[in-house]
Motif scaffolding. Sequence first.
Motif, PDB file in Angstrom:
ATOM      1  N   GLN A   1       0.850  -1.187   0.000  1.00 42.23           N
ATOM      2  CA  GLN A   1       0.000   0.000   0.000  1.00 42.23           C
ATOM      3  C   GLN A   1       0.891   1.244   0.000  1.00 42.23           C
ATOM      4  OE1 GLN A   1      -3.107   0.183   2.962  1.00 42.23           O
ATOM      5  NE2 GLN A   1      -3.311   2.388   2.722  1.00 42.23           N
ATOM      6  N   SER A   2       1.925   1.210   0.807  1.00 45.54           N
ATOM      7  CA  SER A   2       2.880   2.320   0.866  1.00 45.54           C
ATOM      8  C   SER A   2       3.567   2.515  -0.480  1.00 45.54           C
ATOM      9  CB  SER A   2       3.907   2.044   1.964  1.00 45.54           C
ATOM     10  OG  SER A   2       4.927   2.987   1.934  1.00 45.54           O
TER      11      SER A   2
ATOM     12  N   GLU B   1       1.759   7.042  -6.534  1.00 44.51           N
ATOM     13  CA  GLU B   1       0.612   7.907  -6.821  1.00 44.51           C
ATOM     14  C   GLU B   1       0.942   9.371  -6.530  1.00 44.51           C
ATOM     15  OE1 GLU B   1      -3.222   5.012  -5.896  1.00 44.51           O
ATOM     16  OE2 GLU B   1      -2.317   6.146  -4.262  1.00 44.51           O
TER      17      GLU B   1
ATOM     18  N   GLU C   1       1.082   4.149  -2.883  1.00 47.59           N
ATOM     19  CA  GLU C   1       0.872   5.548  -2.487  1.00 47.59           C
ATOM     20  C   GLU C   1       2.080   6.415  -2.850  1.00 47.59           C
ATOM     21  OE1 GLU C   1      -0.119   5.198   1.663  1.00 47.59           O
ATOM     22  OE2 GLU C   1      -2.194   4.592   1.202  1.00 47.59           O
TER      23      GLU C   1
END
Length: 171
Positions: free
Chosen positions: A162-163, A169, A166
């Motif tokens: 997830q990190s 992104e 992100e």
Amino acid sequence: MIEHRLIERMLSVIKGILVEIESKHKVDPVFVDIAVDFIRVYADRTHHGKEEDILFRELNKKALTLEDRQIMKELIEEHVFGRQTTKAVVEANTRYRNGDETALTDITAHLNTLTEFYPKHIEKEDKVFFPSSRTYFTDEEDQAMLEEFWAFDRNMIHEKYQSLVERFEGR
């Protein structure tokens, strides 16, 4: 303590690479990235994370001896030292990638620091702190912490990726 054995194995790999760096006067920056990832994700976030977020939290609820409380404080400070040294490796590796040949000396010095630091830290935990800390818990409390450790580990892969997403992104 089982996690310590894998950390020790990686430290041995890093020591072998350090010998190669000394003889060839160059390093593969991708290997440095991999070593840093292992230290940050496995040794620090996964292993130290369980200590700081679970074990130390529970120990703070207990009437620890002054000696045990001092050792726990030292371990936390050592975790911070490991993080700072790892960050210095990353910074030196970035400089090396950007053509700064003098950064090789810094990479080598910081990796050497980590390979010297972690065995002493691990020994303090394995032989002094962990045996002593076990005496503060009932079997039921031990079991509850083990279950929380497993849940912590299960979440790590999701947290890591997830990190990663992100980070990209946010570019």
